[in-house]
Design an enzyme around this catalytic site. Structure first.
Site, PDB file in Angstrom:
ATOM      1  N   GLY A 134      12.991  -4.609  -6.760  1.00 32.89           N
ATOM      2  CA  GLY A 134      12.667  -6.003  -7.059  1.00 32.89           C
ATOM      3  C   GLY A 134      11.319  -6.147  -7.738  1.00 32.89           C
ATOM      4  O   GLY A 134      11.152  -6.983  -8.638  1.00 32.89           O
ATOM      5  N   CYS A 176       0.832  -1.207   0.000  1.00 35.50           N
ATOM      6  CA  CYS A 176       0.000   0.000   0.000  1.00 35.50           C
ATOM      7  C   CYS A 176       0.866   1.255   0.000  1.00 35.50           C
ATOM      8  O   CYS A 176       1.293   1.746   1.059  1.00 35.50           O
ATOM      9  CB  CYS A 176      -0.918   0.012   1.227  1.00 35.50           C
ATOM     10  N   GLU A 234       4.138  -0.003 -10.463  1.00 36.58           N
ATOM     11  CA  GLU A 234       5.522  -0.123  -9.981  1.00 36.58           C
ATOM     12  C   GLU A 234       6.377   1.047 -10.486  1.00 36.58           C
ATOM     13  O   GLU A 234       7.583   0.920 -10.697  1.00 36.58           O
ATOM     14  CB  GLU A 234       6.159  -1.456 -10.413  1.00 36.58           C
ATOM     15  N   GLY A 272      -5.484 -11.757 -36.689  1.00 39.52           N
ATOM     16  CA  GLY A 272      -6.596 -11.117 -37.371  1.00 39.52           C
ATOM     17  C   GLY A 272      -7.804 -11.006 -36.459  1.00 39.52           C
ATOM     18  O   GLY A 272      -7.682 -10.802 -35.251  1.00 39.52           O
ATOM     19  N   GLU A 278      -1.832   6.529  -3.459  1.00 48.65           N
ATOM     20  CA  GLU A 278      -3.021   7.165  -2.898  1.00 48.65           C
ATOM     21  C   GLU A 278      -3.771   7.901  -4.004  1.00 48.65           C
ATOM     22  O   GLU A 278      -3.219   8.136  -5.086  1.00 48.65           O
ATOM     23  CB  GLU A 278      -2.617   8.152  -1.786  1.00 48.65           C
TER      24      GLU A 278
END
Length: 437
Positions: A298, A182, A421, A397, A185
Site C-alpha cells: 500500500g 521503522c 518504500e 528556463g 537501518e
C-alpha cells in the site's frame, strides 16, 4: 508562495501595471523578479485547471465514479487552499505543519483505510490513490508523511488486537497522535530481512537494542511501528512492536538536512535497553516481516500517487507558462519542440496515473499478483514523476531554477520517491522475478 494582505495589494497593483505593458516587454525587469513571480503565481494558477480544461483525458477526475470524484474535489480544494499557498514557506523554514495535518484529519485523511468503528474513513486503496494525488499537488512532502502515517495506522487496524485498536486508533486517525514506520537501518536498506535491531523478552516486557535510519517523523511522532528481531536470522525471526515516544531507552538523532522533504522531520531512532510492554507486540512473534511487506504494498501505491500529484501540478504550471512566455516574438508554445515535450509529459503522466490506480484496484480485490502490480506502479510513477518535474523546470528556463517558483521544490521532493518504500532497482527485481518464475 505565502502572500500577506499587504503583498496581495502590491500584487494587484503589479498585475494592473502588467496589463499596460507592451507585449514584447520583460515585466520581471521592470517590476523586480520577486514581485513578478508573485504576480504570475497569483493568476489563479494555484488551482489545478489549465491542462484539464483543454485536455479532459488528463483530468485526474476523468472516469471516476461519483463518490470518488467528490473525494478528489474535497482533497483538491484542501490542497489548493491549505497547502499550496504555504508550502514554499514550510520548505524554506523546514516547518512540519502538524496543524494542517490535523485539519486534513478532520476531513478523514488521517485514517483513510481504517474501519469507521475506530475513527477511520473506511475507504479503499483506489479512493486513497485519488485523495493522495490531489493532496500531493499542494505539498508533496507533507502529503508523503501523511501517507506513511496512514500506512502505520492501517497496519494497527489490520493486524492489531481489539485493545490496540481501541486504545490507539481514534487518536491516530484524528492525528492527535502521529506515527512513524521503522524498518530501515544503517546497515540494512534494500536487504530489509537482514535487520539487526533486537527485542529480547524479559517477563512482561520486550527490551530493544539497535537503531533505525531515515525515519520520517523521527523525534516528533508519538508512536513508532518497529520491525525488530525476536528470533533467528532471516525474515521469519522478525517481529513488530509498537513503541511510544516516551518509552524508557528510546532516543533520536538530529533532524537530517535533506535535499527535499523539508516539511517533515527525518532522523535516526535509537534503542538502548528500550523497554515496552509485551502487550505492544503486533500480531505474533515472527509476523513482523510479513506485516512490513504488506504495509509496503500500500505504501508503494501511496508514494507513487504522490509523484503523480507533483507531476500533474508541474505540468499544469508549465503549460500555463509556455502560453505566456514569449521568445523570438511568439509564445514558446508555438515551437514544435515545446509541443512534443508537453505531449510526452502528458502521456507519461496519464500512463503513470492509470498504472497506480490499477495496482490499487488489484490490492483492493486481493488479486494474487497485486504485489507485482504495486512494484510496477511505484517504479513507473516515481521515475516518470521526477522526469515530468524536471522537464517542467526546463520549460521554465532559468526561472524554474529559482525558489520564487514552485517547480524546483516539487523536483527536490519527488527525487526521494525513487529510493524509499523499496528502491526502483528492487522494484525491477520484484517484477522480473515474477516474470521469470
Amino acid at each position: 508562495l505565502q502572500v500577506s494582505v499587504k503583498e496581495k495589494q502590491v500584487v494587484s497593483l503589479v498585475l494592473a501595471k502588467i496589463t499596460m505593458l507592451p507585449a514584447f516587454s520583460r515585466p520581471w525587469k521592470v517590476l523586480g523578479r520577486r514581485a513578478w513571480a508573485q504576480a504570475w503565481m497569483s493568476k489563479d494558477l494555484r488551482k489545478m485547471s489549465v491542462v484539464a480544461a483543454s485536455a479532459p483525458s488528463l483530468d485526474p477526475a476523468s472516469g471516476l465514479p461519483e463518490d470518488r470524484i467528490q473525494f478528489h474535489q474535497l482533497a483538491q480544494q484542501f490542497a489548493d487552499n491549505e497547502m499550496f499557498p504555504y508550502a514554499a514557506e514550510w520548505d524554506l523554514k523546514s516547518h512540519f505543519p502538524v496543524d494542517v495535518l490535523r485539519k486534513a484529519a478532520e476531513l478523514g485523511f488521517g485514517g483513510v483505510f481504517v474501519d469507521p468503528e475506530h475513527g477511520g474513513s473506511g475507504l479503499n486503496r483506489q479512493d486513497g490513490a485519488v485523495i493522495f494525488e490531489a493532496l500531493a499537488s499542494g505539498c508533496t512532502s507533507t502529503t508523503a508523511y501523511l501517507t506513511i502515517h496512514n500506512m502505520c495506522v492501517w497496519m494497527i487496524d489490520q493486524f492489531g488486537n481489539n485493545d490496540q485498536r481501541a486504545n490507539l486508533l481514534p487518536q491516530l486517525c484524528s492525528m492527535e497522535l502521529l506515527s512513524s514506520y521503522c524498518l530501515t537501518e544503517p546497515g540494512s536498506g534494500s536487504d530489509a530481512a537482514s535487520l539487526k535491531t533486537t527485542a529480547r523478552r524479559e517477563g512482561d516486557e520486550y527490551v530493544l537494542n539497535g537503531s533505525k535510519a531515515f525515519i520520517s517523523g523521527g523525534g516528533v511522532s508519538d508512536l513508532y511501528i518497529v520491525m525488530c528481531r525476536t528470533g533467528g536470522d532471516g525474515a521469519k525471526g522478525i517481529s513488530c512492536l509498537l513503541v511510544p515516544k516516551d518509552a524508557p531507552g528510546i532516543s533520536f538523532g538530529k533532524n537530517e538536512d535533506k535535499l527535499g522533504w523539508k516539511t517533515q522531520p527525518t532522523s535516526a531512532v535509537i534503542f538502548e535497553d528500550c523497554r515496552v510492554p509485551a502487550a505492544n507486540l503486533l500480531g505474533q512473534e515472527g509476523d513482523g516481516f510479513k506485516f512490513a511487506m504488506k504495509g509496503l504494498d500500500g505504501g508503494r501505491i501511496s508514494i507513487a500517487t504522490c509523484s503523480v500529484g507533483a507531476a500533474a501540478r508541474c505540468l499544469d504550471l508549465a503549460t500555463a507558462h509556455v502560453k505566456d512566455r514569449k521568445q523570438f516574438g511568439v509564445p514558446i508554445m508555438s515551437f514544435q519542440h515545446t509541443q512534443f515535450k508537453l505531449a510526452d509529459m502528458g502521456t507519461s503522466l496519464l500512463s503513470s496515473r492509470l498504472l497506480v490506480r490499477n495496482a490499487a484496484r488489484m490490492l483492493d480485490e486481493k488479486v494474487p499478483d497485486a504485489t507485482t502490480a504495486c512494484a510496477m506502479a511505484k517504479r513507473q510513477a516515481t521515475d516518470a514523476g521526477f522526469d515530468i518535474c524536471n522537464d517542467a523546470l526546463q520549460l521554465f528556463g532559468g526561472y524554474g531554477y529559482l525558489k520564487d517558483y514552485p517547480i524546483e521544490r516539487y523536483l527536490r521532493d519527488v527525487r526521494v520517491h525513487q529510493i524509499l518504500e523499496g528502491t526502483n532497482e528492487i522494484m525491477r527485481h520484484i517484477i522480473s522475478r515474477k516474470m521469470l518464475a
